[in-house]
Design a protein around this motif. Structure first.
Motif, mmCIF file in Angstrom:
data_model
loop_
_atom_site.group_PDB
_atom_site.id
_atom_site.type_symbol
_atom_site.label_atom_id
_atom_site.label_comp_id
_atom_site.label_asym_id
_atom_site.label_seq_id
_atom_site.Cartn_x
_atom_site.Cartn_y
_atom_site.Cartn_z
ATOM 1 N N SER A 18 -43.847 -13.548 17.558
ATOM 2 C CA SER A 18 -42.870 -14.629 17.530
ATOM 3 C C SER A 18 -41.513 -14.129 18.005
ATOM 4 O O SER A 18 -41.083 -13.033 17.641
ATOM 5 C CB SER A 18 -42.735 -15.167 16.104
ATOM 6 O OG SER A 18 -41.664 -16.079 16.011
ATOM 7 N N PRO A 19 -40.793 -14.910 18.826
ATOM 8 C CA PRO A 19 -39.420 -14.524 19.177
ATOM 9 C C PRO A 19 -38.478 -14.588 17.982
ATOM 10 O O PRO A 19 -37.348 -14.110 18.062
ATOM 11 C CB PRO A 19 -39.028 -15.542 20.254
ATOM 12 C CG PRO A 19 -39.966 -16.677 20.093
ATOM 13 C CD PRO A 19 -41.226 -16.129 19.507
ATOM 14 N N LEU A 20 -38.968 -15.174 16.882
ATOM 15 C CA LEU A 20 -38.256 -15.143 15.606
ATOM 16 C C LEU A 20 -39.134 -14.335 14.657
ATOM 17 O O LEU A 20 -39.925 -14.883 13.892
ATOM 18 C CB LEU A 20 -38.054 -16.572 15.084
ATOM 19 C CG LEU A 20 -37.166 -16.767 13.856
ATOM 20 C CD1 LEU A 20 -35.742 -16.312 14.147
ATOM 21 C CD2 LEU A 20 -37.204 -18.215 13.405
ATOM 22 N N PRO A 21 -39.063 -12.996 14.724
ATOM 23 C CA PRO A 21 -40.028 -12.130 14.040
ATOM 24 C C PRO A 21 -40.219 -12.479 12.567
ATOM 25 O O PRO A 21 -39.263 -12.728 11.838
ATOM 26 C CB PRO A 21 -39.414 -10.732 14.197
ATOM 27 C CG PRO A 21 -38.628 -10.815 15.461
ATOM 28 C CD PRO A 21 -38.048 -12.203 15.452
ATOM 29 N N GLY A 22 -41.498 -12.488 12.158
ATOM 30 C CA GLY A 22 -41.849 -12.797 10.786
ATOM 31 C C GLY A 22 -42.169 -14.259 10.545
ATOM 32 O O GLY A 22 -42.814 -14.605 9.563
ATOM 33 N N TRP A 23 -41.721 -15.137 11.464
ATOM 34 C CA TRP A 23 -41.844 -16.574 11.248
ATOM 35 C C TRP A 23 -42.747 -17.229 12.290
ATOM 36 O O TRP A 23 -42.753 -16.827 13.459
ATOM 37 C CB TRP A 23 -40.474 -17.240 11.277
ATOM 38 C CG TRP A 23 -39.591 -16.780 10.155
ATOM 39 C CD1 TRP A 23 -38.672 -15.765 10.191
ATOM 40 C CD2 TRP A 23 -39.561 -17.298 8.825
ATOM 41 N NE1 TRP A 23 -38.067 -15.623 8.969
ATOM 42 C CE2 TRP A 23 -38.587 -16.555 8.106
ATOM 43 C CE3 TRP A 23 -40.238 -18.323 8.169
ATOM 44 C CZ2 TRP A 23 -38.294 -16.804 6.765
ATOM 45 C CZ3 TRP A 23 -39.951 -18.578 6.829
ATOM 46 C CH2 TRP A 23 -38.984 -17.819 6.141
ATOM 47 N N MET A 24 -43.492 -18.234 11.843
ATOM 48 C CA MET A 24 -44.293 -19.063 12.729
ATOM 49 C C MET A 24 -43.669 -20.452 12.804
ATOM 50 O O MET A 24 -43.026 -20.910 11.857
ATOM 51 C CB MET A 24 -45.730 -19.173 12.215
ATOM 52 C CG MET A 24 -46.451 -17.835 12.126
ATOM 53 S SD MET A 24 -48.124 -17.983 11.448
ATOM 54 C CE MET A 24 -47.754 -18.263 9.698
#
Length: 374
Positions: free
Chosen positions: A230-236
Protein backbone atom coordinates in the motif's frame (compact mmCIF):
# COMPACT_ATOMS: atom_id res chain seq x y z
CA UNK A 1 54.51 -3.45 2.63
CA UNK A 2 56.19 -2.88 -0.75
CA UNK A 3 55.10 -0.22 -3.21
CA UNK A 4 53.68 -2.87 -5.53
CA UNK A 5 51.63 -4.38 -2.71
CA UNK A 6 50.29 -0.95 -1.78
CA UNK A 7 49.19 -0.35 -5.38
CA UNK A 8 47.44 -3.74 -5.50
CA UNK A 9 45.59 -3.02 -2.24
CA UNK A 10 44.58 0.44 -3.47
CA UNK A 11 43.34 -1.01 -6.77
CA UNK A 12 41.30 -3.67 -4.95
CA UNK A 13 39.74 -1.03 -2.71
CA UNK A 14 38.86 1.02 -5.77
CA UNK A 15 37.29 -1.94 -7.56
CA UNK A 16 35.33 -2.94 -4.46
CA UNK A 17 34.13 0.59 -3.81
CA UNK A 18 33.01 1.51 -7.31
CA UNK A 19 29.95 -0.75 -7.61
CA UNK A 20 28.58 0.36 -4.24
CA UNK A 21 28.90 4.04 -5.16
CA UNK A 22 27.49 3.45 -8.63
CA UNK A 23 24.50 1.63 -7.21
CA UNK A 24 23.85 4.34 -4.64
CA UNK A 25 24.15 7.11 -7.25
CA UNK A 26 21.94 5.38 -9.81
CA UNK A 27 18.92 4.83 -7.55
CA UNK A 28 16.09 7.29 -8.13
CA UNK A 29 15.60 10.15 -5.68
CA UNK A 30 12.28 11.17 -4.16
CA UNK A 31 10.43 13.61 -6.39
CA UNK A 32 9.70 14.01 -10.07
CA UNK A 33 11.12 11.40 -12.42
CA UNK A 34 13.41 12.60 -15.22
CA UNK A 35 11.07 14.61 -17.46
CA UNK A 36 8.28 13.44 -15.19
CA UNK A 37 6.27 16.57 -15.98
CA UNK A 38 6.73 16.09 -19.77
CA UNK A 39 7.95 19.66 -20.23
CA UNK A 40 10.73 18.37 -22.51
CA UNK A 41 8.73 17.31 -25.55
CA UNK A 42 9.08 16.01 -29.10
CA UNK A 43 10.48 17.98 -32.01
CA UNK A 44 7.79 19.39 -34.30
CA UNK A 45 8.98 16.91 -36.93
CA UNK A 46 7.92 14.08 -34.58
CA UNK A 47 4.36 15.33 -34.19
CA UNK A 48 1.36 14.85 -36.45
CA UNK A 49 -0.85 17.51 -34.94
CA UNK A 50 -0.88 16.38 -31.31
CA UNK A 51 -0.05 12.72 -32.07
CA UNK A 52 3.52 11.64 -31.24
CA UNK A 53 4.97 9.67 -34.15
CA UNK A 54 8.28 8.38 -32.75
CA UNK A 55 8.76 5.67 -30.12
CA UNK A 56 11.47 7.69 -28.36
CA UNK A 57 10.24 11.18 -29.26
CA UNK A 58 9.51 12.20 -25.64
CA UNK A 59 12.84 12.38 -23.77
CA UNK A 60 13.29 9.80 -20.98
CA UNK A 61 10.11 7.98 -22.06
CA UNK A 62 9.31 5.16 -24.46
CA UNK A 63 5.85 5.10 -26.02
CA UNK A 64 3.69 2.73 -28.03
CA UNK A 65 0.26 3.17 -29.55
CA UNK A 66 -1.80 6.34 -29.88
CA UNK A 67 -0.07 8.90 -27.62
CA UNK A 68 -0.75 12.64 -27.82
CA UNK A 69 1.35 15.53 -26.55
CA UNK A 70 -0.99 18.16 -25.13
CA UNK A 71 -0.15 21.75 -24.28
CA UNK A 72 -2.06 23.72 -21.65
CA UNK A 73 -4.85 25.74 -23.23
CA UNK A 74 -5.34 23.18 -26.00
CA UNK A 75 -8.86 23.65 -27.38
CA UNK A 76 -10.76 20.47 -28.15
CA UNK A 77 -14.47 20.12 -28.88
CA UNK A 78 -15.18 23.53 -27.31
CA UNK A 79 -13.27 22.49 -24.18
CA UNK A 80 -9.99 24.06 -23.06
CA UNK A 81 -7.57 21.52 -21.62
CA UNK A 82 -5.69 22.69 -18.51
CA UNK A 83 -2.42 21.16 -17.26
CA UNK A 84 -1.81 20.95 -13.49
CA UNK A 85 1.96 21.45 -13.51
CA UNK A 86 3.90 23.34 -16.13
CA UNK A 87 2.46 23.63 -19.62
CA UNK A 88 2.48 20.12 -21.12
CA UNK A 89 1.09 16.61 -20.54
CA UNK A 90 0.44 13.41 -22.50
CA UNK A 91 -2.77 11.61 -23.38
CA UNK A 92 -3.01 7.85 -23.80
CA UNK A 93 -5.42 6.62 -26.47
CA UNK A 94 -6.79 3.12 -26.88
CA UNK A 95 -4.23 0.48 -25.87
CA UNK A 96 -1.47 3.10 -25.61
CA UNK A 97 1.50 2.80 -23.24
CA UNK A 98 4.15 5.15 -21.95
CA UNK A 99 7.02 3.83 -19.83
CA UNK A 100 10.34 4.75 -18.23
CA UNK A 101 13.21 2.60 -16.97
CA UNK A 102 14.15 3.24 -13.33
CA UNK A 103 17.18 2.34 -11.28
CA UNK A 104 15.96 1.32 -7.82
CA UNK A 105 17.15 -0.57 -4.77
CA UNK A 106 16.22 -4.23 -4.91
CA UNK A 107 13.65 -5.32 -2.30
CA UNK A 108 12.88 -1.70 -1.38
CA UNK A 109 9.33 -0.34 -1.36
CA UNK A 110 8.33 2.60 -3.53
CA UNK A 111 5.25 4.70 -4.16
CA UNK A 112 4.44 6.27 -7.52
CA UNK A 113 2.39 9.48 -7.57
CA UNK A 114 1.03 10.93 -10.80
CA UNK A 115 -1.60 13.42 -11.86
CA UNK A 116 -4.38 12.24 -14.16
CA UNK A 117 -7.55 13.65 -15.71
CA UNK A 118 -10.32 11.83 -17.49
CA UNK A 119 -11.56 12.95 -20.89
CA UNK A 120 -14.53 11.53 -22.80
CA UNK A 121 -14.44 7.87 -21.71
CA UNK A 122 -17.25 6.90 -19.33
CA UNK A 123 -15.45 4.24 -17.28
CA UNK A 124 -11.90 5.51 -17.34
CA UNK A 125 -9.22 3.31 -15.79
CA UNK A 126 -5.48 3.04 -16.02
CA UNK A 127 -3.05 0.15 -15.66
CA UNK A 128 0.08 1.03 -13.68
CA UNK A 129 2.80 -1.62 -13.50
CA UNK A 130 6.33 -2.47 -12.47
CA UNK A 131 6.88 -6.06 -13.60
CA UNK A 132 5.69 -8.43 -12.22
CA UNK A 133 3.28 -6.22 -10.24
CA UNK A 134 0.46 -4.15 -11.66
CA UNK A 135 -2.63 -2.29 -10.53
CA UNK A 136 -5.81 -1.21 -12.29
CA UNK A 137 -6.72 2.24 -11.02
CA UNK A 138 -10.25 3.58 -11.54
CA UNK A 139 -10.07 7.27 -12.40
CA UNK A 140 -13.63 8.06 -13.49
CA UNK A 141 -14.50 9.91 -10.25
CA UNK A 142 -13.35 13.56 -10.25
CA UNK A 143 -12.28 14.81 -6.81
CA UNK A 144 -11.12 18.36 -7.68
CA UNK A 145 -12.67 21.37 -9.38
CA UNK A 146 -9.83 21.45 -11.94
CA UNK A 147 -10.55 17.91 -13.12
CA UNK A 148 -6.99 16.79 -12.25
CA UNK A 149 -6.31 14.40 -9.39
CA UNK A 150 -3.07 12.96 -8.02
CA UNK A 151 -3.11 9.16 -7.63
CA UNK A 152 -0.64 6.86 -5.89
CA UNK A 153 0.38 3.24 -6.36
CA UNK A 154 3.08 1.19 -4.61
CA UNK A 155 5.41 -1.69 -5.47
CA UNK A 156 8.29 -3.71 -4.08
CA UNK A 157 11.32 -3.74 -6.39
CA UNK A 158 12.19 -7.25 -7.53
CA UNK A 159 15.20 -6.03 -9.54
CA UNK A 160 17.60 -3.08 -9.48
CA UNK A 161 16.38 -1.90 -12.91
CA UNK A 162 12.62 -1.86 -13.54
CA UNK A 163 10.19 -0.50 -16.11
CA UNK A 164 7.41 1.75 -14.84
CA UNK A 165 4.51 1.63 -17.31
CA UNK A 166 1.20 3.44 -17.73
CA UNK A 167 -1.24 1.70 -20.06
CA UNK A 168 -4.73 2.66 -21.18
CA UNK A 169 -6.76 -0.54 -21.71
CA UNK A 170 -9.73 1.41 -23.09
CA UNK A 171 -11.54 0.49 -26.29
CA UNK A 172 -13.44 3.65 -27.17
CA UNK A 173 -14.72 4.54 -30.63
CA UNK A 174 -12.62 7.68 -30.47
CA UNK A 175 -8.98 6.64 -29.90
CA UNK A 176 -8.31 10.02 -28.28
CA UNK A 177 -10.80 9.29 -25.47
CA UNK A 178 -8.10 8.39 -22.99
CA UNK A 179 -6.69 9.79 -19.76
CA UNK A 180 -4.29 12.70 -19.54
CA UNK A 181 -1.12 12.01 -17.53
CA UNK A 182 1.24 14.54 -15.96
CA UNK A 183 3.70 15.02 -13.08
CA UNK A 184 5.00 11.51 -12.37
CA UNK A 185 6.98 11.24 -9.12
CA UNK A 186 8.44 8.51 -6.92
CA UNK A 187 9.03 8.15 -3.19
CA UNK A 188 10.85 5.48 -1.19
CA UNK A 189 8.62 3.96 1.47
CA UNK A 190 9.85 2.79 4.85
CA UNK A 191 7.06 0.56 6.18
CA UNK A 192 6.80 1.22 9.92
CA UNK A 193 6.54 -1.53 12.50
CA UNK A 194 4.21 -1.85 15.44
CA UNK A 195 5.54 -0.44 18.71
CA UNK A 196 4.86 -1.09 22.38
CA UNK A 197 2.74 2.04 22.52
CA UNK A 198 0.64 1.22 19.47
CA UNK A 199 -0.40 -2.12 18.04
CA UNK A 200 -1.21 -0.47 14.68
CA UNK A 201 1.38 0.17 11.98
CA UNK A 202 1.59 3.74 10.72
CA UNK A 203 -1.15 4.83 13.10
CA UNK A 204 -0.05 8.45 12.79
CA UNK A 205 -0.38 8.16 8.96
CA UNK A 206 2.95 9.96 8.51
CA UNK A 207 4.40 7.38 6.10
CA UNK A 208 2.68 7.65 2.76
CA UNK A 209 2.88 8.60 -0.91
CA UNK A 210 4.67 11.58 -2.40
CA UNK A 211 2.50 14.71 -2.30
CA UNK A 212 3.37 17.41 -4.81
CA UNK A 213 4.49 20.51 -2.89
CA UNK A 214 2.60 22.89 -5.18
CA UNK A 215 -0.62 20.82 -5.29
CA UNK A 216 -3.22 21.86 -2.75
CA UNK A 217 -5.48 18.88 -3.41
CA UNK A 218 -3.45 16.16 -1.65
CA UNK A 219 -2.92 12.65 -3.00
CA UNK A 220 -5.47 9.90 -3.60
CA UNK A 221 -4.94 6.32 -2.46
CA UNK A 222 -7.20 4.12 -4.63
CA UNK A 223 -8.56 0.70 -3.58
CA UNK A 224 -5.70 -1.34 -2.10
CA UNK A 225 -6.51 -4.78 -0.70
CA UNK A 226 -3.00 -5.69 0.51
CA UNK A 227 -1.30 -3.62 3.17
CA UNK A 228 2.17 -4.87 2.21
CA UNK A 229 2.22 -2.87 -1.02
CA UNK A 230 0.00 0.00 0.00
CA UNK A 231 1.24 3.55 -0.70
CA UNK A 232 -0.15 4.17 2.79
CA UNK A 233 1.88 1.45 4.57
CA UNK A 234 -0.04 -0.69 7.03
CA UNK A 235 -3.44 0.34 5.68
CA UNK A 236 -5.82 -1.10 3.10
CA UNK A 237 -8.43 0.89 1.16
CA UNK A 238 -11.60 -1.16 0.80
CA UNK A 239 -13.82 -0.02 -2.07
CA UNK A 240 -14.85 -0.95 -5.59
CA UNK A 241 -13.84 2.25 -7.37
CA UNK A 242 -13.36 5.04 -4.83
CA UNK A 243 -10.32 6.41 -2.96
CA UNK A 244 -9.28 8.10 0.26
CA UNK A 245 -7.16 11.23 0.24
CA UNK A 246 -3.83 11.86 1.97
CA UNK A 247 -3.49 15.51 2.95
CA UNK A 248 -0.49 17.38 4.33
CA UNK A 249 -0.08 20.17 6.85
CA UNK A 250 1.41 22.47 4.20
CA UNK A 251 -2.02 22.88 2.59
CA UNK A 252 -4.50 21.57 5.19
CA UNK A 253 -5.32 21.64 8.88
CA UNK A 254 -3.92 18.34 10.19
CA UNK A 255 -4.73 17.19 13.76
CA UNK A 256 -1.28 15.76 14.49
CA UNK A 257 2.07 15.66 12.68
CA UNK A 258 2.39 16.40 8.97
CA UNK A 259 -0.28 14.15 7.41
CA UNK A 260 -3.79 12.81 7.85
CA UNK A 261 -6.41 10.97 5.77
CA UNK A 262 -9.60 12.59 4.48
CA UNK A 263 -12.54 10.23 3.92
CA UNK A 264 -14.03 11.82 0.82
CA UNK A 265 -16.69 9.45 -0.54
CA UNK A 266 -18.99 8.53 2.32
CA UNK A 267 -19.63 4.85 2.97
CA UNK A 268 -18.28 3.77 -0.41
CA UNK A 269 -14.76 3.39 0.94
CA UNK A 270 -13.11 2.44 4.21
CA UNK A 271 -9.68 2.74 5.80
CA UNK A 272 -8.81 -0.71 7.19
CA UNK A 273 -6.02 -2.43 9.11
CA UNK A 274 -5.86 -5.97 10.48
CA UNK A 275 -4.07 -6.57 13.76
CA UNK A 276 -3.35 -9.68 15.83
CA UNK A 277 -5.48 -9.88 18.96
CA UNK A 278 -6.31 -12.36 21.73
CA UNK A 279 -9.97 -13.48 21.85
CA UNK A 280 -11.71 -12.23 24.97
CA UNK A 281 -9.05 -9.66 25.80
CA UNK A 282 -10.13 -5.96 26.03
CA UNK A 283 -8.62 -3.26 23.78
CA UNK A 284 -8.92 0.49 23.39
CA UNK A 285 -8.90 2.24 20.01
CA UNK A 286 -8.12 5.98 20.11
CA UNK A 287 -8.19 8.42 17.17
CA UNK A 288 -8.77 12.02 16.12
CA UNK A 289 -11.66 13.26 13.96
CA UNK A 290 -11.68 16.69 12.35
CA UNK A 291 -11.84 18.72 9.17
CA UNK A 292 -9.04 19.66 6.78
CA UNK A 293 -9.67 23.41 6.82
CA UNK A 294 -10.55 23.22 3.13
CA UNK A 295 -14.04 24.69 3.22
CA UNK A 296 -15.85 21.42 3.95
CA UNK A 297 -18.62 22.95 6.10
CA UNK A 298 -21.12 20.34 7.24
CA UNK A 299 -22.15 17.97 10.02
CA UNK A 300 -19.38 15.44 9.52
CA UNK A 301 -19.13 12.06 11.21
CA UNK A 302 -16.74 9.10 11.26
CA UNK A 303 -17.85 5.54 11.94
CA UNK A 304 -15.28 3.27 13.60
CA UNK A 305 -15.57 -0.51 13.91
CA UNK A 306 -13.53 -3.14 15.73
CA UNK A 307 -14.68 -6.70 16.49
CA UNK A 308 -18.38 -6.39 17.46
CA UNK A 309 -18.08 -2.79 18.67
CA UNK A 310 -18.97 0.35 16.71
CA UNK A 311 -18.80 4.07 17.39
CA UNK A 312 -20.14 7.06 15.47
CA UNK A 313 -18.16 10.25 16.13
CA UNK A 314 -19.95 13.45 15.01
CA UNK A 315 -18.00 16.59 14.21
CA UNK A 316 -19.58 19.92 13.35
CA UNK A 317 -17.26 21.48 10.79
CA UNK A 318 -16.94 25.14 9.90
CA UNK A 319 -14.43 24.27 7.21
CA UNK A 320 -11.59 26.08 8.96
CA UNK A 321 -9.86 23.18 10.74
CA UNK A 322 -10.07 21.60 14.16
CA UNK A 323 -10.46 18.15 15.64
CA UNK A 324 -11.68 16.10 18.58
CA UNK A 325 -10.50 12.90 20.23
CA UNK A 326 -12.52 9.69 20.39
CA UNK A 327 -12.15 6.23 21.94
CA UNK A 328 -13.72 2.86 21.23
CA UNK A 329 -13.35 0.05 23.75
CA UNK A 330 -13.99 -3.52 22.61
CA UNK A 331 -13.24 -7.14 23.36
CA UNK A 332 -11.55 -9.20 20.65
CA UNK A 333 -13.52 -12.15 19.28
CA UNK A 334 -10.80 -13.62 17.02
CA UNK A 335 -7.06 -13.87 16.52
CA UNK A 336 -7.26 -11.12 13.88
CA UNK A 337 -9.30 -7.95 14.33
CA UNK A 338 -10.11 -5.47 11.60
CA UNK A 339 -10.01 -1.82 12.57
CA UNK A 340 -12.26 0.11 10.17
CA UNK A 341 -12.95 3.80 9.57
CA UNK A 342 -15.40 5.32 7.12
CA UNK A 343 -17.31 8.54 6.63
CA UNK A 344 -20.95 8.41 7.72
CA UNK A 345 -22.18 10.38 4.71
CA UNK A 346 -21.29 12.24 1.50
CA UNK A 347 -20.15 15.85 1.69
CA UNK A 348 -19.21 18.49 -0.86
CA UNK A 349 -17.53 21.87 -0.72
CA UNK A 350 -19.22 25.02 -2.12
CA UNK A 351 -17.55 24.38 -5.51
CA UNK A 352 -19.18 20.93 -5.66
CA UNK A 353 -16.03 18.85 -5.08
CA UNK A 354 -16.08 15.88 -2.73
CA UNK A 355 -14.81 16.25 0.84
CA UNK A 356 -15.21 14.60 4.21
CA UNK A 357 -13.92 14.17 7.76
CA UNK A 358 -10.29 13.65 8.67
CA UNK A 359 -8.95 10.76 10.72
CA UNK A 360 -5.52 10.90 12.32
CA UNK A 361 -3.40 9.89 15.33
CA UNK A 362 -4.85 6.35 15.49
CA UNK A 363 -3.66 4.02 18.23
CA UNK A 364 -4.67 0.62 19.58
CA UNK A 365 -3.60 -0.63 23.01
CA UNK A 366 -4.59 -3.44 25.32
CA UNK A 367 -7.23 -2.44 27.83
CA UNK A 368 -7.50 -3.43 31.43
CA UNK A 369 -9.52 -6.47 32.34
CA UNK A 370 -12.52 -5.61 34.41
CA UNK A 371 -12.52 -6.98 37.92
CA UNK A 372 -14.89 -9.90 38.36
CA UNK A 373 -17.98 -9.14 40.42
CA UNK A 374 -18.32 -11.07 43.67
Amino acid sequence: MTGTARRVVALLCLLIGLPARAQADSAVNDGLLPNGNFEDGPDKSQLNGTVVTGRYSIPNWEISGFVEYIESGHNEKDMIVAVPEGARAVRLGNDATIRQKLSVTRRAYYSITFSAARTCAQKERLNVSVTPEFGVLPIQTVYTSSGWDSYSWAFKAKHSAVWLSFHNPGEEEDPACGPLIDSVAIKTLYPPRRTKGNMLKNGDLEEGPYIFPDAGWGGLVPPIFEDEHSPLPGWMIMSDTKAVKCVDSAHHAVPQGARAVELVVGRETALVQEVATVPGRPYRLSFSVGDAGNGCRDSLAVEAYAARAALKVPYESRGTGGHKLAQLEFAAVANLTRVVFRSFNYHTKPDGTLCGPLVDDISLVRGRRRAARL
